[in-house]
Design an enzyme around this catalytic site. Structure first.
Site, PDB file in Angstrom:
ATOM      1  N   PRO A   9       0.789  -1.228   0.000  1.00 31.56           N
ATOM      2  CA  PRO A   9       0.000   0.000   0.000  1.00 31.56           C
ATOM      3  C   PRO A   9       0.820   1.276   0.000  1.00 31.56           C
ATOM      4  O   PRO A   9       1.825   1.385   0.695  1.00 31.56           O
ATOM      5  CB  PRO A   9      -0.812  -0.104   1.300  1.00 31.56           C
ATOM      6  CG  PRO A   9      -0.915  -1.564   1.558  1.00 31.56           C
ATOM      7  CD  PRO A   9       0.385  -2.137   1.079  1.00 31.56           C
ATOM      8  N   ASN A  10       0.365   2.203  -0.811  1.00 32.74           N
ATOM      9  CA  ASN A  10       0.867   3.568  -0.919  1.00 32.74           C
ATOM     10  C   ASN A  10       2.218   3.692  -1.615  1.00 32.74           C
ATOM     11  O   ASN A  10       2.677   4.803  -1.856  1.00 32.74           O
ATOM     12  CB  ASN A  10       0.920   4.256   0.458  1.00 32.74           C
ATOM     13  CG  ASN A  10      -0.449   4.380   1.057  1.00 32.74           C
ATOM     14  OD1 ASN A  10      -1.374   4.861   0.418  1.00 32.74           O
ATOM     15  ND2 ASN A  10      -0.605   3.910   2.282  1.00 32.74           N
ATOM     16  N   ARG A  17       4.940  11.069  -1.777  1.00 35.23           N
ATOM     17  CA  ARG A  17       4.808  10.856  -0.333  1.00 35.23           C
ATOM     18  C   ARG A  17       5.852  11.680   0.410  1.00 35.23           C
ATOM     19  O   ARG A  17       6.691  12.318  -0.196  1.00 35.23           O
ATOM     20  CB  ARG A  17       4.999   9.375   0.003  1.00 35.23           C
ATOM     21  CG  ARG A  17       3.898   8.498  -0.535  1.00 35.23           C
ATOM     22  CD  ARG A  17       4.055   7.091  -0.062  1.00 35.23           C
ATOM     23  NE  ARG A  17       3.679   7.008   1.360  1.00 35.23           N
ATOM     24  CZ  ARG A  17       3.855   5.934   2.100  1.00 35.23           C
ATOM     25  NH1 ARG A  17       4.406   4.861   1.595  1.00 35.23           N
ATOM     26  NH2 ARG A  17       3.484   5.919   3.351  1.00 35.23           N
ATOM     27  N   TYR A  22      10.903   8.968   2.254  1.00 35.21           N
ATOM     28  CA  TYR A  22      10.874   8.103   1.084  1.00 35.21           C
ATOM     29  C   TYR A  22      11.624   8.639  -0.127  1.00 35.21           C
ATOM     30  O   TYR A  22      11.745   7.936  -1.124  1.00 35.21           O
ATOM     31  CB  TYR A  22       9.422   7.796   0.711  1.00 35.21           C
ATOM     32  CG  TYR A  22       8.650   7.220   1.859  1.00 35.21           C
ATOM     33  CD1 TYR A  22       8.922   5.937   2.314  1.00 35.21           C
ATOM     34  CD2 TYR A  22       7.664   7.957   2.516  1.00 35.21           C
ATOM     35  CE1 TYR A  22       8.225   5.401   3.393  1.00 35.21           C
ATOM     36  CE2 TYR A  22       6.968   7.427   3.584  1.00 35.21           C
ATOM     37  CZ  TYR A  22       7.254   6.157   4.023  1.00 35.21           C
ATOM     38  OH  TYR A  22       6.582   5.633   5.088  1.00 35.21           O
ATOM     39  N   ASN A  73       8.330  -5.223  -0.244  1.00 38.99           N
ATOM     40  CA  ASN A  73       8.167  -4.042   0.589  1.00 38.99           C
ATOM     41  C   ASN A  73       6.676  -3.983   0.865  1.00 38.99           C
ATOM     42  O   ASN A  73       5.892  -3.534   0.027  1.00 38.99           O
ATOM     43  CB  ASN A  73       8.655  -2.775  -0.117  1.00 38.99           C
ATOM     44  CG  ASN A  73       8.535  -1.549   0.759  1.00 38.99           C
ATOM     45  OD1 ASN A  73       7.815  -1.542   1.755  1.00 38.99           O
ATOM     46  ND2 ASN A  73       9.231  -0.495   0.381  1.00 38.99           N
ATOM     47  N   ALA A  76       2.743  -0.558   4.947  1.00 41.46           N
ATOM     48  CA  ALA A  76       2.116  -0.670   6.265  1.00 41.46           C
ATOM     49  C   ALA A  76       1.724  -2.106   6.611  1.00 41.46           C
ATOM     50  O   ALA A  76       1.646  -2.470   7.783  1.00 41.46           O
ATOM     51  CB  ALA A  76       0.892   0.242   6.349  1.00 41.46           C
ATOM     52  N   GLU A  97      13.138  -8.771   2.610  1.00 41.65           N
ATOM     53  CA  GLU A  97      12.241  -7.669   2.943  1.00 41.65           C
ATOM     54  C   GLU A  97      13.012  -6.364   2.775  1.00 41.65           C
ATOM     55  O   GLU A  97      14.162  -6.266   3.209  1.00 41.65           O
ATOM     56  CB  GLU A  97      11.785  -7.837   4.397  1.00 41.65           C
ATOM     57  CG  GLU A  97      10.871  -6.775   4.893  1.00 41.65           C
ATOM     58  CD  GLU A  97      10.498  -6.979   6.359  1.00 41.65           C
ATOM     59  OE1 GLU A  97       9.559  -6.304   6.783  1.00 41.65           O
ATOM     60  OE2 GLU A  97      11.139  -7.779   7.058  1.00 41.65           O
ATOM     61  N   HIS A  99      12.756  -1.956   2.942  1.00 38.16           N
ATOM     62  CA  HIS A  99      12.049  -0.734   3.336  1.00 38.16           C
ATOM     63  C   HIS A  99      12.924   0.451   2.979  1.00 38.16           C
ATOM     64  O   HIS A  99      14.127   0.436   3.246  1.00 38.16           O
ATOM     65  CB  HIS A  99      11.743  -0.721   4.838  1.00 38.16           C
ATOM     66  CG  HIS A  99      10.855  -1.839   5.230  1.00 38.16           C
ATOM     67  ND1 HIS A  99       9.498  -1.830   4.980  1.00 38.16           N
ATOM     68  CD2 HIS A  99      11.129  -3.037   5.806  1.00 38.16           C
ATOM     69  CE1 HIS A  99       8.978  -2.970   5.405  1.00 38.16           C
ATOM     70  NE2 HIS A  99       9.942  -3.714   5.905  1.00 38.16           N
ATOM     71  N   ARG A 106      11.781   4.705  13.498  1.00 39.28           N
ATOM     72  CA  ARG A 106      10.536   5.459  13.356  1.00 39.28           C
ATOM     73  C   ARG A 106       9.596   5.170  14.509  1.00 39.28           C
ATOM     74  O   ARG A 106      10.014   4.657  15.547  1.00 39.28           O
ATOM     75  CB  ARG A 106       9.907   5.143  11.996  1.00 39.28           C
ATOM     76  CG  ARG A 106      10.812   5.647  10.844  1.00 39.28           C
ATOM     77  CD  ARG A 106      10.184   5.573   9.519  1.00 39.28           C
ATOM     78  NE  ARG A 106       8.964   6.373   9.459  1.00 39.28           N
ATOM     79  CZ  ARG A 106       8.138   6.350   8.422  1.00 39.28           C
ATOM     80  NH1 ARG A 106       8.413   5.592   7.370  1.00 39.28           N
ATOM     81  NH2 ARG A 106       7.053   7.070   8.415  1.00 39.28           N
ATOM     82  N   ARG A 110       5.960   0.903  13.853  1.00 43.30           N
ATOM     83  CA  ARG A 110       6.632   0.575  12.592  1.00 43.30           C
ATOM     84  C   ARG A 110       7.867  -0.304  12.799  1.00 43.30           C
ATOM     85  O   ARG A 110       8.446  -0.789  11.845  1.00 43.30           O
ATOM     86  CB  ARG A 110       7.075   1.848  11.874  1.00 43.30           C
ATOM     87  CG  ARG A 110       5.932   2.675  11.360  1.00 43.30           C
ATOM     88  CD  ARG A 110       6.485   3.807  10.503  1.00 43.30           C
ATOM     89  NE  ARG A 110       5.489   4.797  10.220  1.00 43.30           N
ATOM     90  CZ  ARG A 110       4.669   4.789   9.175  1.00 43.30           C
ATOM     91  NH1 ARG A 110       4.728   3.812   8.305  1.00 43.30           N
ATOM     92  NH2 ARG A 110       3.796   5.758   8.995  1.00 43.30           N
TER      93      ARG A 110
END
Length: 148
Positions: A9-10, A17, A22, A73, A76, A97, A99, A106, A110
């Protein structure tokens, strides 16, 4: 060798963003750069992005056969997506994984990943370059497993 690349998502909004976390690269530019790396490694990448967890689960279920590895990735979903975790486990392929931001520095919620304990590795906080490192890592991992 076929590597799946899944963005949650996103991540379709990269470049728009919060650039402090990011950066300004778009998902399209990340994929273009990653395609060059994939070509140099002689691997195929199949990319999928969705804002819905179920669509990602469906993609993993339909693509796991014939795929050698996965870069994910989860956005959320990383922090609460238990059906995502199950789909990754069920796929039975090694994965890395990734990010863009450092999830460990953070907000508290998270800092936990539902897949970190089953991943070959986790790359976080290296910006969009993390995708390239993840590709190199998963390709190296798969190739080293083939030799054994």
């Amino acid at each position: 060798m076929k590597i799946l690349l899944v963005n949650g998502p996103n991540l379709n909004n990269l470049g728009e963003r919060d650039v402090n976390y990011y950066g300004s690269s778009t998902l399209t530019s990340i994929l273009e750069n990653l395609s060059e790396t994939a070509s140099s490694l002689d691997v195929e990448i199949k990319h999928f992005q969705s804002n819905q967890e179920g669509n990602i689960v469906d993609f993993l279920q339909s693509e796991r056969d014939g795929s050698d590895g996965l870069i994910i990735n989860g956005g959320a979903l990383t922090h609460y997506g238990l059906s995502l975790r199950d789909a990754v486990l069920d796929a039975g392929i090694p994965f890395v994984e990734v990010h863009i931001s450092n999830i460990h520095s953070r907000e508290g919620y998270r800092r936990h990943s539902v897949v970190e304990d089953i991943a070959v590795g986790q790359i976080a906080g290296l910006g969009v370059k993390g995708y390239e490192y993840a590709l190199q890592l998963i390709v190296h991992h798969v190739r080293s497993q083939e030799k054994n």
